[in-house]
Design a protein around this motif. Sequence first.
Motif, mmCIF file in Angstrom:
data_model
loop_
_atom_site.group_PDB
_atom_site.id
_atom_site.type_symbol
_atom_site.label_atom_id
_atom_site.label_comp_id
_atom_site.label_asym_id
_atom_site.label_seq_id
_atom_site.Cartn_x
_atom_site.Cartn_y
_atom_site.Cartn_z
ATOM 1 N N VAL A 53 62.054 55.751 11.041
ATOM 2 C CA VAL A 53 62.346 54.826 10.213
ATOM 3 C C VAL A 53 61.802 55.214 8.395
ATOM 4 N N GLN A 54 60.569 55.964 9.166
ATOM 5 C CA GLN A 54 59.992 55.672 7.259
ATOM 6 C C GLN A 54 60.161 56.583 6.833
ATOM 7 N N LYS A 55 60.308 56.938 5.860
ATOM 8 C CA LYS A 55 60.935 58.347 5.115
ATOM 9 C C LYS A 55 59.435 58.927 4.315
ATOM 10 N N GLU A 56 58.647 58.461 4.466
ATOM 11 C CA GLU A 56 57.500 59.076 4.038
ATOM 12 C C GLU A 56 56.685 59.471 5.556
ATOM 13 N N CYS A 57 55.896 59.958 5.200
ATOM 14 C CA CYS A 57 54.868 60.531 6.422
ATOM 15 C C CYS A 57 53.324 58.958 6.865
ATOM 16 N N PRO A 58 54.059 59.084 7.554
ATOM 17 C CA PRO A 58 52.887 57.253 7.764
ATOM 18 C C PRO A 58 51.737 58.178 8.419
ATOM 19 N N LEU A 59 50.069 57.222 7.622
ATOM 20 C CA LEU A 59 48.983 57.499 7.690
ATOM 21 C C LEU A 59 48.460 57.789 9.001
ATOM 22 N N GLU A 60 48.878 57.498 9.827
ATOM 23 C CA GLU A 60 48.563 57.132 11.072
ATOM 24 C C GLU A 60 49.072 58.605 11.938
ATOM 25 N N LEU A 61 50.596 59.293 11.363
ATOM 26 C CA LEU A 61 50.653 60.472 11.930
ATOM 27 C C LEU A 61 49.879 61.611 10.531
ATOM 28 N N GLU A 63 47.480 63.638 10.486
ATOM 29 C CA GLU A 63 46.636 64.540 10.453
ATOM 30 C C GLU A 63 47.116 65.016 11.350
ATOM 31 N N ALA A 64 48.315 64.419 12.856
ATOM 32 C CA ALA A 64 48.669 64.951 13.710
ATOM 33 C C ALA A 64 49.937 66.089 12.778
ATOM 34 N N ILE A 65 50.706 65.577 11.815
ATOM 35 C CA ILE A 65 51.762 66.320 11.655
ATOM 36 C C ILE A 65 51.199 67.186 10.981
ATOM 37 N N ALA A 66 50.137 67.454 10.459
ATOM 38 C CA ALA A 66 49.478 67.979 9.402
ATOM 39 C C ALA A 66 48.788 69.473 10.149
ATOM 40 N N SER A 67 48.660 69.276 11.569
ATOM 41 C CA SER A 67 47.811 69.943 11.797
ATOM 42 C C SER A 67 48.862 71.258 12.648
ATOM 43 N N ILE A 68 50.250 70.464 13.205
ATOM 44 C CA ILE A 68 51.376 71.015 13.983
ATOM 45 C C ILE A 68 51.298 72.004 12.652
ATOM 46 N N ARG A 85 58.192 72.483 12.037
ATOM 47 C CA ARG A 85 57.893 72.491 10.951
ATOM 48 C C ARG A 85 59.143 72.745 10.761
ATOM 49 N N THR A 86 59.859 73.597 10.651
ATOM 50 C CA THR A 86 61.456 73.387 10.011
ATOM 51 C C THR A 86 61.195 71.527 10.104
ATOM 52 N N LEU A 87 61.730 71.144 11.099
ATOM 53 C CA LEU A 87 62.467 69.933 11.162
ATOM 54 C C LEU A 87 61.875 68.732 9.646
ATOM 55 N N PHE A 88 60.330 69.391 9.828
ATOM 56 C CA PHE A 88 59.109 68.363 9.078
ATOM 57 C C PHE A 88 59.695 68.767 7.940
ATOM 58 N N THR A 89 60.135 69.613 7.716
ATOM 59 C CA THR A 89 60.238 70.923 5.933
ATOM 60 C C THR A 89 60.777 69.786 5.473
ATOM 61 N N THR A 90 62.242 69.808 6.255
ATOM 62 C CA THR A 90 64.361 68.882 6.176
ATOM 63 C C THR A 90 63.629 67.717 6.351
ATOM 64 N N LYS A 91 62.557 66.462 6.942
ATOM 65 C CA LYS A 91 62.199 65.360 6.417
ATOM 66 C C LYS A 91 61.125 65.109 5.623
ATOM 67 N N ALA A 98 54.083 72.848 2.392
ATOM 68 C CA ALA A 98 52.904 73.833 1.463
ATOM 69 C C ALA A 98 51.303 73.578 1.566
ATOM 70 N N ALA A 99 51.105 72.024 1.144
ATOM 71 C CA ALA A 99 49.779 71.622 1.410
ATOM 72 C C ALA A 99 49.420 71.845 2.753
ATOM 73 N N ALA A 100 49.665 71.617 3.836
ATOM 74 C CA ALA A 100 49.300 71.903 5.266
ATOM 75 C C ALA A 100 49.155 73.239 4.735
ATOM 76 N N MET A 101 50.012 74.135 5.117
ATOM 77 C CA MET A 101 49.345 75.802 5.720
ATOM 78 C C MET A 101 48.600 76.298 4.561
#
Length: 277
Positions: A53-61, A63-68, A85-91, A98-101
């Motif tokens: 639903v959300q275009k931006e990364c939710p705050l509660e997620l 840490e989990a998405i950046a760690s993955i 990572r490819t899916l998150f790059t598209t999203k 790049a900030a997480a890597m």
Amino acid sequence: MRKEMVQYLQTGQESIARIRVEHIIREQNILAAYEIVELFCEFVLARVPIVEVQKECPLELREAIASIIFASGRCSDLPELMHLRTLFTTKYGKEFVAAAMELRPDSGVNRTIIEKLSVKAPSAESKLKVLKAIAQEYSLEWDSSNTEAEFNKTYEDLLDGSGSSAHQARAPIIESSPVASISRDKLSVSISPVVDTGKYQAPQSPSSPAGTVAAHAATKTNMVSQEHRRSPDDEISCSNPSLSDVLEKARAAIAAANRASAAARAAADLVKVKISS
């Protein structure tokens, strides 16, 4: 691997055990990182409707998405993480990935997973702790005094260039510095006119007034030249204490040589005047 450590400790091969224990620590860190990644993947899977639903990364997620994303480039045994990572790059865009890597301050990557997936060598305390735990696990009576002494030993940095041997190798350069050699060359050049002033002296008898004046001037000139012929040796002997002393002596010798040369020329002119009269 832990059983191999016990065999090394039993046979007295502690030097090999100190090296192989690093592999055990890395394997333990990787297993711990896999457990964290598994928990984060399950957490994101439970929040997939929110992600859609959300275009931006939710705050509660975040840490989990950046760690993955961070673990995807360091866990080669899990190629599925690269697909995530490819899916998150598209999203969320390349900047977010790049900030997480690159572990930027606002990346939000979990600190524990950063530590577990670090390529830095384990500390001596952690290696000693693991060795003691392995010995205790297999009921091995192991004297760790030698290993503790080896871990506490400090080694000299040979690439630093500040050792005593390097300092001793550079010390003799001061004695043969170019400034000292140039000052001695200048001194010898400035003294040379004093030595050649004898060609201006006309042959006179010692009883004549002109001869008396010329002899007195020549004697004074010779004394000055002999005095300043010794100055280069004095210059060399004093080159060790300070370079400024060398330059000061050179200047004083040059000035004295110029005065002696002027006195010799004046005496020669006086002799010419007497002869002409």
